[in-house]
Each structure stands twice: as structure tokens, then as C-alpha cells.
Design a protein around this motif. Sequence first.
Motif, short mmCIF file in Angstrom:
data_model
loop_
_atom_site.label_atom_id
_atom_site.label_comp_id
_atom_site.label_asym_id
_atom_site.label_seq_id
_atom_site.Cartn_x
_atom_site.Cartn_y
_atom_site.Cartn_z
N THR A 81 0.95 -0.96 -0.03
CA THR A 81 -0.07 -0.05 0.01
C THR A 81 0.98 1.21 0.05
OG1 THR A 81 -0.05 0.09 2.35
CG2 THR A 81 -1.89 -1.03 1.20
N ALA A 82 2.16 1.07 0.33
CA ALA A 82 3.22 2.30 0.48
C ALA A 82 3.00 2.72 -1.15
CB ALA A 82 4.15 1.96 1.07
N ARG A 83 3.14 1.95 -1.96
CA ARG A 83 3.30 2.36 -3.40
C ARG A 83 1.98 2.91 -4.07
NH1 ARG A 83 8.08 1.00 -4.51
NH2 ARG A 83 8.99 -0.87 -3.56
N SER A 84 0.82 2.86 -3.64
CA SER A 84 -0.39 3.24 -4.37
C SER A 84 -0.35 4.92 -4.36
CB SER A 84 -1.50 2.88 -3.58
OG SER A 84 -1.76 3.58 -2.09
N ASN A 85 0.21 5.62 -3.43
CA ASN A 85 0.31 7.19 -3.86
C ASN A 85 1.30 7.49 -4.84
OD1 ASN A 85 -1.60 7.46 -1.76
ND2 ASN A 85 -0.43 8.96 -0.47
N ALA A 86 2.43 6.79 -4.83
CA ALA A 86 3.32 7.16 -5.90
C ALA A 86 2.62 6.73 -7.32
CB ALA A 86 4.58 6.10 -5.61
N LEU A 87 2.09 5.44 -7.43
CA LEU A 87 1.20 5.05 -8.54
C LEU A 87 0.25 6.15 -9.11
CD1 LEU A 87 0.85 1.16 -7.83
CD2 LEU A 87 2.16 2.27 -9.63
N ALA A 88 -0.46 6.57 -8.17
CA ALA A 88 -1.57 7.78 -8.38
C ALA A 88 -0.64 8.97 -8.83
CB ALA A 88 -2.33 7.99 -7.37
N ARG A 89 0.20 9.33 -8.25
CA ARG A 89 1.15 10.42 -8.75
C ARG A 89 1.43 10.49 -9.98
NH1 ARG A 89 4.02 14.78 -5.05
NH2 ARG A 89 4.27 16.44 -6.67
N GLU A 90 2.05 9.39 -10.40
CA GLU A 90 2.68 8.93 -11.82
C GLU A 90 1.58 9.03 -12.78
OE1 GLU A 90 5.80 5.69 -12.85
OE2 GLU A 90 3.79 5.05 -12.79
N ALA A 91 0.49 8.31 -12.66
CA ALA A 91 -1.02 8.71 -13.42
C ALA A 91 -1.28 9.89 -13.51
CB ALA A 91 -1.80 7.58 -13.01
N LEU A 92 -1.24 10.64 -12.47
CA LEU A 92 -1.80 12.22 -12.39
C LEU A 92 -0.52 12.91 -13.41
CD1 LEU A 92 -2.89 12.71 -8.93
CD2 LEU A 92 -4.22 12.73 -10.84
N GLU A 93 0.58 13.02 -13.30
CA GLU A 93 1.47 13.68 -13.60
C GLU A 93 1.87 13.24 -15.43
OE1 GLU A 93 4.98 12.83 -11.40
OE2 GLU A 93 4.61 14.31 -10.21
N ASN A 94 1.25 11.76 -15.65
CA ASN A 94 1.39 11.64 -17.05
C ASN A 94 0.10 11.72 -17.79
OD1 ASN A 94 3.99 10.74 -16.89
ND2 ASN A 94 3.38 8.46 -16.34
N GLY A 95 -0.99 12.34 -16.98
CA GLY A 95 -2.16 12.98 -17.77
C GLY A 95 -3.25 11.49 -18.01
N VAL A 96 -2.84 10.49 -17.33
CA VAL A 96 -3.67 9.35 -17.54
C VAL A 96 -5.19 9.55 -16.78
CG1 VAL A 96 -3.97 6.86 -16.79
CG2 VAL A 96 -1.69 7.91 -17.62
N ILE A 97 -5.24 9.98 -15.50
CA ILE A 97 -6.49 10.46 -14.96
C ILE A 97 -7.02 11.63 -15.56
CG2 ILE A 97 -7.51 10.19 -12.69
CD1 ILE A 97 -5.10 9.03 -11.60
N ARG A 98 -7.84 11.16 -16.61
CA ARG A 98 -8.44 12.52 -17.47
C ARG A 98 -9.20 13.42 -16.57
NH1 ARG A 98 -8.84 9.99 -23.41
NH2 ARG A 98 -6.67 9.29 -23.96
N GLU A 99 -9.93 12.54 -15.78
CA GLU A 99 -10.95 13.44 -14.87
C GLU A 99 -10.29 14.41 -14.08
OE1 GLU A 99 -12.45 8.91 -15.18
OE2 GLU A 99 -10.59 10.03 -14.88
N LEU A 100 -9.23 14.44 -13.72
CA LEU A 100 -8.54 15.46 -12.82
C LEU A 100 -7.63 16.27 -13.57
CD1 LEU A 100 -8.22 12.93 -9.67
CD2 LEU A 100 -9.72 14.67 -10.09
N GLN A 101 -7.62 16.39 -14.75
CA GLN A 101 -6.99 17.44 -15.46
C GLN A 101 -7.70 18.56 -15.82
OE1 GLN A 101 -3.62 16.40 -16.43
NE2 GLN A 101 -3.54 14.57 -15.25
N PRO A 102 -6.98 19.57 -16.34
CA PRO A 102 -5.45 19.73 -16.13
C PRO A 102 -4.98 19.86 -14.77
CG PRO A 102 -6.45 21.95 -16.79
CD PRO A 102 -7.84 20.92 -16.65
N LEU A 103 -3.68 19.83 -14.78
CA LEU A 103 -2.84 20.04 -13.60
C LEU A 103 -1.88 20.77 -13.73
CD1 LEU A 103 -2.66 16.25 -12.07
CD2 LEU A 103 -4.14 18.22 -11.07
N ALA A 104 -1.71 21.97 -12.73
CA ALA A 104 -0.72 22.82 -12.81
C ALA A 104 0.22 22.48 -11.59
CB ALA A 104 -1.27 24.35 -12.38
N ALA A 105 -0.28 21.80 -10.38
CA ALA A 105 0.82 21.33 -9.35
C ALA A 105 0.24 20.46 -8.58
CB ALA A 105 1.14 22.60 -8.49
N ILE A 106 1.00 19.47 -7.90
CA ILE A 106 0.31 18.57 -6.85
C ILE A 106 1.35 18.58 -5.55
CG2 ILE A 106 0.17 16.01 -6.52
CD1 ILE A 106 0.26 15.81 -9.58
N ARG A 107 0.51 18.68 -4.41
CA ARG A 107 0.85 18.88 -2.96
C ARG A 107 0.44 17.68 -2.46
NH1 ARG A 107 -1.22 23.57 1.01
NH2 ARG A 107 -0.29 22.44 3.03
#
Length: 234
Positions: A81-107
Amino acid sequence: MDLPPHLIRARMIRRYQRFLADVRLEDGRELTVHCPNSGSMLGCIEENGEVVLSVSTNPGRKYPHTLELVKVAGVWVGINTARSNALAREALENGVIRELQPLAAIRAEVKVSAHSRLDFLLDHGGGRLTYLEVKNCTLAEDGLALFPDAVTSRGTRHLGELLSLVQAGHGAALLFCVQRGDVGSFAPAGRIDPAYAAALGEAAAGGVRILAYRAAPTPGRILLDTPLPVRLSP
């Protein structure tokens, strides 16, 4: 996401005390390893089932080996489960999760109350923000990904916090990171935790975005890349 190099194959003996498991290496030696999953791992433990371990170089760790993947009914499942956030962040940064685009920054690790944090705050630009919580999902039945695999008061509390943020005028979303490739949709596990299932339905009705994305892990790589339909009704 590439998993660490020099992964080790082994066989499961048993899991116990939530964060420990005993495994048997290919040469017959038995090891106690760290199990990075606080859930019940229902349906993910097969006696003598194949598992994959990573090895830490930290000399201070009591158990240097970490359980990363388990094979269930011929399918690899990512249980760390320690990898789930990194997987999510990678998908967000690569534009995979289209429902949450566009992205200017992630905190990451955003405090929302005196006693609680959420995983991410997404800045979409133009003053538009979305609070995001990520949950790792490993349970499946008949091609359906299910969460949770045990009663989770903490998860129910997070749903309440997300709903409160929406009611205060913010954006909020919940992402289920499904780390197994044998499922085609997602639903709450109402049979296991009816309170959580009810809270998830209330959150969705109140404006919290409920998303599920699937990875098909392999020994070496995990990529969160496939959206799943979310079924909130029985």
C-alpha cells in the motif's frame, strides 16, 4: 513505476500480526518479511502461492525483505500500500487520470483538520483545487474489484472529510488504486463494511468524485493506466 531491482521469488507460508509474513525461498530457506498492508488481505493469501520480495539496503531494518506482489489464481496482485500514492501521482503527472486534468501542481500530505491529512491537493490553475484521497484495492470477486477488505472507520472518516470539503465549496475526489489486472469494474464491499458503502454513496451524491483505476502488476513494473466503471448501487 519500476519496482526495485534484484527482486526475489519465494513461496508464501503464512501472514500474521498484520505486518509480518513467513516465506520460503527457492533454496528452501525460510524468512520473515515485512508485509506493508494494514488490511486483512482477504483473498490474497494462498498457502505456497508465489510471491515477490524487494530487499532494502537500510542496515537498521529488522526485516530487510518487503512483500511486494502475491500471485492469486494466476494473477499478480500488488499488496504494498505504500506504493499506491506514488502510482497515483505518476498517473496524474502523465495525464492518465483525465477526470482530474489539467494539473498545474500537486501537493502531497495536505492537512485538512487537527487530526487528519489527505493524500493530495491538486491545483488545476485559475484558482481551481481538488482534494484527493487514494485507497489501495486488492480484493476481487468474480471480476469485480471491492473495497474495503475489512471494516475501516478511518476510511469512513476520510469520506466525511471529503464531503465536508465539497460542502465548503472545494473540489474533492477519491481514487481507488486497484492493483490487479483481473477485474473490469469497482464497487464498495457492502457485505464487509456496510457503513463504508453507505458513506461512499452519500459522498458521491454530495459531489465527491469517485474514481477507480486499474494496474496489471508484473514482477518488475506496475502501471496504473486503466479506468474502471464504478458501481455504487447493489
